[in-house]
Motif scaffolding. Structure first.
Motif: not given
Length: 498
Positions: A338-365
């Motif tokens: 099953k593909r990962v079709k989305a990731v949701v980041s709910t907060s602007d806190s640095w620790p909460h969103l620092a992992g979005i780069r891996e999703y961006a690298a894989r083309g995940i919305p």
């Protein structure tokens, strides 16, 4: 080699920029050392101890990433023992009205210890490294560090606050150091450093980081040493913290026990153990299926995986790219094919969103709050050359979706609806609602104490008000740091005051 060739090469070397810069840097350093008290006097300093008060801007926690920031008040006592390569730092940090922490760091030689109140535990190799850098870049040692470095050289002068400054540069632990010397006083005004010392606290989450400390309010100590009494720190240009020294003692007697690590603690110190940090944080071992197809991975930083039949939605991308890799590995293991079709980041806190780069690298919305757009884009654009992640190695344009009102992802029983919370303390957070299960994910505006009470009534009331505003029917809720609980608990707290 013929004499004529030797003379020609020597003349070329004498005329080279490197040779000229070395000669010039030596002259500038000598001038700066004399201004601070003289190289001999600085070399003779065995210990420096000070007490300071100040504050830290909680850049990683604040409602608005560009400021004004939440503030933590600091009282710090610090001892540098250059003779025995020891450091002690005692920190009292308070976030009014109720939160307060007392921590200590002791480094003696190649061993480190951390204390949290009365609890003493072994430190790690990163503690030893950063303590050594703190002392090497301290006001009493930074010019000597430049003098002793093999690659010290002058760079182009800069005007800072209308005053010309000469710039001395060298490397420490493989990272660049720049000292800005006031051209009128010849004293060091600021020091930039991009090594391990800069990658502490929230600096660990933001990729390449440069710490600048600015020294002002100089004092001529009775020892003959000139020392700055105000220290202002910046990290990547953002105001980090300010300290004002209340007391300064140079070569004053002190109790050796202050820098002595108990044998029982030292025996448990493991110099080869990986230092804890965002890139070494393991995924939580506890997995809870809240309802069929919605799994909460519980740890210090919780993540939820939602199976919508045609693909998966991950809620939260905390800490680091490596943490996100572990989440995606778990998703592939639990839901093969099953593909990962989305990731949701709910907060602007640095620790909460620092992992979005891996999703961006894989083309995940990526779905994030519209108000968080500046910090999200800054996170995705931040260079990670020091420790390259997937996005640094293979840059890719991210697919970004900004949530400014009700936003629906998917269909079926695990359909998720996203809503901005829009409270006074929750302005940059959003909630995720699963209507068929009457289940709410509330981001991270508050936490739960060990006695079962909630940390603050204000953010609880804001979440409850947002649920009422959107007319959501909720039976249970869960959050970044909270397992599922009855929503009625929040209704009870919402009517109370702190």
């Amino acid at each position: 080699m013929k004499l004529r060739q030797f003379v020609a090469l020597a003349a070329m070397a004498a005329a080279s920029p490197l040779y000229a810069a070395d000669a010039a840097s030596t002259a500038v350093l000598k001038q700066a050392l004399e201004a601070q008290g003289g190289a001999q006097k600085l070399r003779a300093v065995k210990t420096v101890a000070f007490e300071s008060s100040g504050y830290r801007n909680m850049l990683e926690q604040s409602e608005r990433p560009e400021g004004p920031w939440l503030v933590a008040f600091l009282d710090i006592t610090e001892l540098h023992d250059h003779e025995y390569k020891a450091l002690r730092r005692d920190v009292k940090m308070a976030v009014p009205p109720a939160q307060q922490w007392n921590t200590s760091l002791v480094v003696s030689g190649d061993v480190a210890m951390n204390a949290f109140g009365a609890n003493q535990v072994p430190g790690n190799s990163a503690d030893v490294k950063r303590a050594g850098e703190s002392m090497a870049l301290s006001p009493e040692r930074v010019l000597l560090s430049a003098l002793d470095a093999a690659d010290t050289h002058l760079e182009a002068s800069q005007v800072m606050h209308g005053v010309p400054h000469q710039v001395l540069a060298f490397t420490l632990d493989g990272a660049p150091v720049r000292i800005y010397l006031n051209q009128y006083t010849h004293l060091p005004f600021a020091v930039d450093y991009a090594g391990p010392l800069a990658h502490t606290a929230y600096g660990a989450f933001i990729g390449d980081a440069t710490q600048r400390v600015t020294w002002t309010f100089w004092r001529l100590d009775k020892s003959g040493l000139r020392y700055p009494m105000q220290w202002d720190y910046q990290l990547n240009g953002m105001a980090d913290r300010t300290l004002m020294l209340r007391k300064l003692k140079v070569d004053a007697p002190f109790d050796p026990a202050l820098t002595t690590i108990p044998e029982a603690v030292a025996a448990r110190y493991k110099p080869q153990a990986p230092a804890p940090g965002p890139d070494t944080t393991p995924l939580g071992a506890k997995r809870t299926e809240i309802v069929p197809g919605i799994v909460q991975i519980e740890a210090s930083w919780d993540v939820a995986i939602v199976d919508q039949g045609d693909g998966l939605v991950v809620i939260e991308a905390p800490i680091s790219s490596n943490y996100s890799k572990q989440v995606l590995d778990e998703a592939a293991r639990r839901y093969p094919g099953k593909r990962v079709k989305a990731v949701v980041s709910t907060s602007d806190s640095w620790p909460h969103l620092a992992g979005i780069r891996e999703y961006a690298a894989r083309g995940i919305p990526i779905y994030a709050l519209g108000l968080s757009e500046p910090i999200v884009r800054r996170t995705l654009a931040a260079p990670h050359t020091r420790q390259p992640d997937s996005l640094q190695r293979a840059p890719r344009k991210p697919e970004l979706h900004w949530v400014r009102g009700k936003t629906v992802i998917g269909s079926g029983p695990n359909r998720v609806e996203l809503y901005p919370i829009m409270g006074a303390t929750t302005e940059r957070q959003m909630m995720a609602y699963f209507p068929q299960h009457r289940l709410l994910y509330g981001s991270d505006p508050f936490q739960k104490r060990q006695d079962g009470s909630y940390t603050a009534a204000q953010p609880v009331s804001e979440l409850v008000q947002a649920v009422a505003r959107e007319q959501l029917a909720v039976d249970r809720f869960f959050m970044m740091h909270l397992p599922p609980a009855p929503y009625s608990e929040l209704l009870a707290v919402e009517g109370e005051a702190d």
